[in-house]
Design a protein around this motif. Structure first.
Motif, PDB file in Angstrom:
ATOM      1  N   LEU A 269       0.840  -1.190   0.000  1.00 58.08           N
ATOM      2  CA  LEU A 269       0.000   0.000   0.000  1.00 58.08           C
ATOM      3  C   LEU A 269       0.880   1.246   0.000  1.00 58.08           C
ATOM      4  O   LEU A 269       2.030   1.207   0.423  1.00 58.08           O
ATOM      5  CB  LEU A 269      -0.910   0.014   1.231  1.00 58.08           C
ATOM      6  N   GLY A 270       0.312   2.341  -0.459  1.00 55.23           N
ATOM      7  CA  GLY A 270       1.037   3.607  -0.476  1.00 55.23           C
ATOM      8  C   GLY A 270       0.790   4.424  -1.720  1.00 55.23           C
ATOM      9  O   GLY A 270       0.855   5.656  -1.686  1.00 55.23           O
ATOM     10  N   THR A 271       0.470   3.749  -2.829  1.00 53.37           N
ATOM     11  CA  THR A 271       0.230   4.475  -4.079  1.00 53.37           C
ATOM     12  C   THR A 271      -0.907   5.477  -3.931  1.00 53.37           C
ATOM     13  O   THR A 271      -0.784   6.648  -4.332  1.00 53.37           O
ATOM     14  CB  THR A 271      -0.080   3.488  -5.219  1.00 53.37           C
ATOM     15  N   ASN A 272      -2.015   5.054  -3.365  1.00 57.58           N
ATOM     16  CA  ASN A 272      -3.170   5.941  -3.243  1.00 57.58           C
ATOM     17  C   ASN A 272      -3.044   6.902  -2.061  1.00 57.58           C
ATOM     18  O   ASN A 272      -3.656   7.977  -2.079  1.00 57.58           O
ATOM     19  CB  ASN A 272      -4.449   5.116  -3.145  1.00 57.58           C
ATOM     20  N   ASP A 273      -2.268   6.524  -1.049  1.00 55.52           N
ATOM     21  CA  ASP A 273      -1.973   7.485   0.020  1.00 55.52           C
ATOM     22  C   ASP A 273      -1.155   8.644  -0.539  1.00 55.52           C
ATOM     23  O   ASP A 273      -1.391   9.809  -0.204  1.00 55.52           O
ATOM     24  CB  ASP A 273      -1.213   6.787   1.153  1.00 55.52           C
ATOM     25  N   TYR A 274      -0.199   8.318  -1.408  1.00 60.07           N
ATOM     26  CA  TYR A 274       0.577   9.369  -2.070  1.00 60.07           C
ATOM     27  C   TYR A 274      -0.333  10.188  -2.994  1.00 60.07           C
ATOM     28  O   TYR A 274      -0.321  11.426  -2.947  1.00 60.07           O
ATOM     29  CB  TYR A 274       1.722   8.754  -2.875  1.00 60.07           C
ATOM     30  N   GLY A 275      -1.134   9.509  -3.800  1.00 55.71           N
ATOM     31  CA  GLY A 275      -2.029  10.214  -4.719  1.00 55.71           C
ATOM     32  C   GLY A 275      -3.011  11.112  -3.999  1.00 55.71           C
ATOM     33  O   GLY A 275      -3.345  12.200  -4.479  1.00 55.71           O
ATOM     34  N   GLY A 276      -3.498  10.649  -2.822  1.00 57.55           N
ATOM     35  CA  GLY A 276      -4.447  11.435  -2.037  1.00 57.55           C
ATOM     36  C   GLY A 276      -3.775  12.341  -1.031  1.00 57.55           C
ATOM     37  O   GLY A 276      -4.452  13.038  -0.279  1.00 57.55           O
ATOM     38  N   GLN A 277      -2.428  12.299  -0.995  1.00 56.55           N
ATOM     39  CA  GLN A 277      -1.640  13.137  -0.083  1.00 56.55           C
ATOM     40  C   GLN A 277      -2.042  12.953   1.383  1.00 56.55           C
ATOM     41  O   GLN A 277      -2.212  13.914   2.140  1.00 56.55           O
ATOM     42  CB  GLN A 277      -1.731  14.611  -0.492  1.00 56.55           C
ATOM     43  N   THR A 278      -2.203  11.707   1.789  1.00 60.05           N
ATOM     44  CA  THR A 278      -2.419  11.396   3.202  1.00 60.05           C
ATOM     45  C   THR A 278      -1.240  11.943   4.003  1.00 60.05           C
ATOM     46  O   THR A 278      -0.083  11.840   3.566  1.00 60.05           O
ATOM     47  CB  THR A 278      -2.488   9.865   3.398  1.00 60.05           C
ATOM     48  N   ALA A 279      -1.518  12.532   5.162  1.00 55.93           N
ATOM     49  CA  ALA A 279      -0.433  13.008   6.009  1.00 55.93           C
ATOM     50  C   ALA A 279       0.518  11.851   6.290  1.00 55.93           C
ATOM     51  O   ALA A 279       0.083  10.746   6.619  1.00 55.93           O
ATOM     52  CB  ALA A 279      -0.988  13.567   7.315  1.00 55.93           C
ATOM     53  N   VAL A 280       1.815  12.074   6.154  1.00 54.59           N
ATOM     54  CA  VAL A 280       2.782  10.995   6.292  1.00 54.59           C
ATOM     55  C   VAL A 280       2.705  10.370   7.687  1.00 54.59           C
ATOM     56  O   VAL A 280       2.820   9.149   7.835  1.00 54.59           O
ATOM     57  CB  VAL A 280       4.209  11.496   5.989  1.00 54.59           C
ATOM     58  N   ALA A 281       2.490  11.183   8.700  1.00 54.60           N
ATOM     59  CA  ALA A 281       2.371  10.651  10.068  1.00 54.60           C
ATOM     60  C   ALA A 281       1.173   9.716  10.179  1.00 54.60           C
ATOM     61  O   ALA A 281       1.242   8.680  10.848  1.00 54.60           O
ATOM     62  CB  ALA A 281       2.244  11.798  11.068  1.00 54.60           C
ATOM     63  N   THR A 282       0.070  10.069   9.517  1.00 58.56           N
ATOM     64  CA  THR A 282      -1.125   9.215   9.519  1.00 58.56           C
ATOM     65  C   THR A 282      -0.858   7.923   8.773  1.00 58.56           C
ATOM     66  O   THR A 282      -1.223   6.832   9.233  1.00 58.56           O
ATOM     67  CB  THR A 282      -2.310   9.956   8.877  1.00 58.56           C
ATOM     68  N   PHE A 283      -0.235   8.050   7.616  1.00 56.62           N
ATOM     69  CA  PHE A 283       0.124   6.869   6.826  1.00 56.62           C
ATOM     70  C   PHE A 283       1.000   5.926   7.640  1.00 56.62           C
ATOM     71  O   PHE A 283       0.772   4.715   7.679  1.00 56.62           O
ATOM     72  CB  PHE A 283       0.857   7.319   5.556  1.00 56.62           C
ATOM     73  N   GLN A 284       1.997   6.466   8.313  1.00 51.55           N
ATOM     74  CA  GLN A 284       2.914   5.636   9.090  1.00 51.55           C
ATOM     75  C   GLN A 284       2.201   4.977  10.266  1.00 51.55           C
ATOM     76  O   GLN A 284       2.442   3.799  10.558  1.00 51.55           O
ATOM     77  CB  GLN A 284       4.089   6.490   9.587  1.00 51.55           C
ATOM     78  N   ALA A 285       1.292   5.700  10.921  1.00 49.66           N
ATOM     79  CA  ALA A 285       0.538   5.123  12.036  1.00 49.66           C
ATOM     80  C   ALA A 285      -0.380   4.008  11.548  1.00 49.66           C
ATOM     81  O   ALA A 285      -0.501   2.954  12.187  1.00 49.66           O
ATOM     82  CB  ALA A 285      -0.267   6.213  12.733  1.00 49.66           C
ATOM     83  N   ASN A 286      -1.050   4.233  10.418  1.00 46.10           N
ATOM     84  CA  ASN A 286      -1.930   3.204   9.853  1.00 46.10           C
ATOM     85  C   ASN A 286      -1.143   1.952   9.488  1.00 46.10           C
ATOM     86  O   ASN A 286      -1.573   0.820   9.762  1.00 46.10           O
ATOM     87  CB  ASN A 286      -2.640   3.733   8.606  1.00 46.10           C
ATOM     88  N   LEU A 287       0.004   2.155   8.856  1.00 45.51           N
ATOM     89  CA  LEU A 287       0.828   1.023   8.436  1.00 45.51           C
ATOM     90  C   LEU A 287       1.343   0.259   9.655  1.00 45.51           C
ATOM     91  O   LEU A 287       1.415  -0.980   9.639  1.00 45.51           O
ATOM     92  CB  LEU A 287       1.985   1.516   7.576  1.00 45.51           C
ATOM     93  N   THR A 288       1.670   0.982  10.709  1.00 50.37           N
ATOM     94  CA  THR A 288       2.102   0.330  11.942  1.00 50.37           C
ATOM     95  C   THR A 288       0.997  -0.566  12.493  1.00 50.37           C
ATOM     96  O   THR A 288       1.260  -1.689  12.948  1.00 50.37           O
ATOM     97  CB  THR A 288       2.512   1.378  12.989  1.00 50.37           C
ATOM     98  N   SER A 289      -0.241  -0.083  12.470  1.00 53.77           N
ATOM     99  CA  SER A 289      -1.379  -0.891  12.940  1.00 53.77           C
ATOM    100  C   SER A 289      -1.534  -2.149  12.095  1.00 53.77           C
ATOM    101  O   SER A 289      -1.797  -3.235  12.625  1.00 53.77           O
ATOM    102  CB  SER A 289      -2.670  -0.064  12.878  1.00 53.77           C
ATOM    103  N   LEU A 290      -1.355  -2.021  10.784  1.00 52.81           N
ATOM    104  CA  LEU A 290      -1.468  -3.181   9.892  1.00 52.81           C
ATOM    105  C   LEU A 290      -0.381  -4.208  10.180  1.00 52.81           C
ATOM    106  O   LEU A 290      -0.643  -5.417  10.229  1.00 52.81           O
ATOM    107  CB  LEU A 290      -1.392  -2.731   8.437  1.00 52.81           C
TER     108      LEU A 290
END
Length: 379
Positions: A269-290
């Motif tokens: 995952l990450g392509t659509n987080d980049y495309g949607g410009q998800t805050a990097v801190a949010t992306f990292q927290a979500n990925l940590t949960s996964l």
């Protein structure tokens, strides 16, 4: 602990990154952070499968690239999880890409999923990775027609308020069984025997009256021991936010992933987080949960997807760095395709890209080769 040397390989100390991987100096430079202790569950499952005691299970979580979009049609045959399953078949034996978990491909099957045919009234209940197809009362049907030789179907479903009884039949024969979607909210599955090993179809028929059926996915399998079962949960447009939606609640995304009990979870995952410009801190927290969720049942491999053609405010490199940070913090290996393929211009010139986002069929094959090489490296 003393240094351990494997014949024909570099020496390394358990509990520390493999020196060649850490330095980026060997043929798998794009794989970093591989630690012995983080892959024990997977290696145990693989060893058990090789001796035909049990079957190992790999779960692939991703977006449209994992679904197989933009490869040659039918897309699912060129999706990288399907290709990895074929590589397992040659390496371990009796392995298969078993179908799909995820209502989007079933209820509104795109070109990636030509194996499903639905009739009657269908809708969606929930959304994203924990969404399920809701079969309407009385006339809704779902026909699953895989091309592989199999002996068992597995139907993933949700129990809950308003759930009714679904009947099944194999090869368009008489109804031979049923399962109930009624009860307290919970995830469940039922195995449907085919009666023989061969090419089979499964027909599900919706309940009558005013009840519904909630279908999360359908898979097809061969045997109960030996080989590797590769499951695919790909969601077009999927971001890490959807992948953690509902959390560990009875039918949330994390609960859905854990319920399948994978020995190895591959998260791409990450392509659509980049495309949607998800805050990097949010992306990292979500990925940590996964990753934390994946490690409850098995091992984990993170994949940083290929470079995109767009140049946005938050650069794609920030998301790749976040993926590597999560991997390092959890002792989980990371396969970096932006390193393997280079920039979008380089990847496109090499003939790997269909458009500015998705690999073409050739790219999907190379992606699968990279994932499989990474799996072999950590095995």
């Amino acid at each position: 602990m003393p240094e351990v040397t494997y014949t024909g390989q570099d020496s390394f100390t358990p509990g520390t990154p493999h020196s060649a991987l850490a330095s980026g100096s060997d043929e798998m430079r794009s794989l970093t952070g591989a630690r012995i202790e983080s892959t024990r569950k997977w290696r145990k499952a693989l060893a058990s499968a090789r001796r035909s005691a049990t079957r190992a299970h790999v779960l692939c979580i991703g977006d449209s690239i994992t679904q197989g979009y933009y490869g040659a049609t039918p897309y699912h045959t060129h999706a990288w999880p399907h290709l990895v399953a074929g590589m397992f078949d040659a390496w371990v034996g009796a392995s298969n890409d078993t179908g799909v978990i995820g209502a989007t491909d079933i209820v509104s099957p795109p070109a990636s999923e030509t194996r499903f045919t639905v009739g009657g009234t269908w809708g969606f209940s929930g959304s994203g990775y924990h969404g399920r197809g809701r079969m309407g009362t009385g006339s809704a049907t779902m026909l699953f027609s895989p091309s592989q030789t199999i002996d068992t179907f597995r139907v993933w479903y949700r129990k809950g308020t308003g759930g009714g009884t679904v009947t099944w039949s194999v090869d368009s024969g008489a109804s031979t069984g049923s399962f109930s979607c009624s009860g307290a909210t919970a995830l469940a599955y039922v195995d449907v025997p085919c009666g023989s090993t061969g090419v089979h179809t499964l027909l599900l028929t919706s309940p009558a009256a005013t009840t519904y059926a909630f279908i999360n996915g359908v898979e097809a399998m061969t045997g109960a021991a030996g080989g590797v079962k590769v499951s695919r949960i790909g969601y077009n447009g999927g971001k890490t936010t959807e992948a953690v939606a509902g959390g560990a609640a009875a039918d949330g995304s994390l609960a859905c992933f854990a319920h399948t009990a994978p020995d190895l979870t591959i998260i791409a995952l990450g392509t659509n987080d980049y495309g949607g410009q998800t805050a990097v801190a949010t992306f990292q927290a979500n990925l940590t949960s996964l990753v934390t969720n994946a490690l409850t049942t098995g091992s984990c491999l993170l994949v940083a997807e290929p470079s995109q053609s767009s140049a946005l405010t938050i650069p794609q490199s920030d998301y790749v760095a976040a993926i590597k940070a999560v991997g390092a913090a959890n002792g989980v290996p990371v396969l970096d395709l932006t390193d393997r393929w280079g920039t979008y211009t380089q990847a496109n010139a090499a003939g790997f890209m269909q458009d500015g986002t998705h690999p073409n069929a050739t790219g999907s094959y190379d992606l699968a080769s990279a994932v499989f090489a990474a799996i072999q490296r950590i095995s």
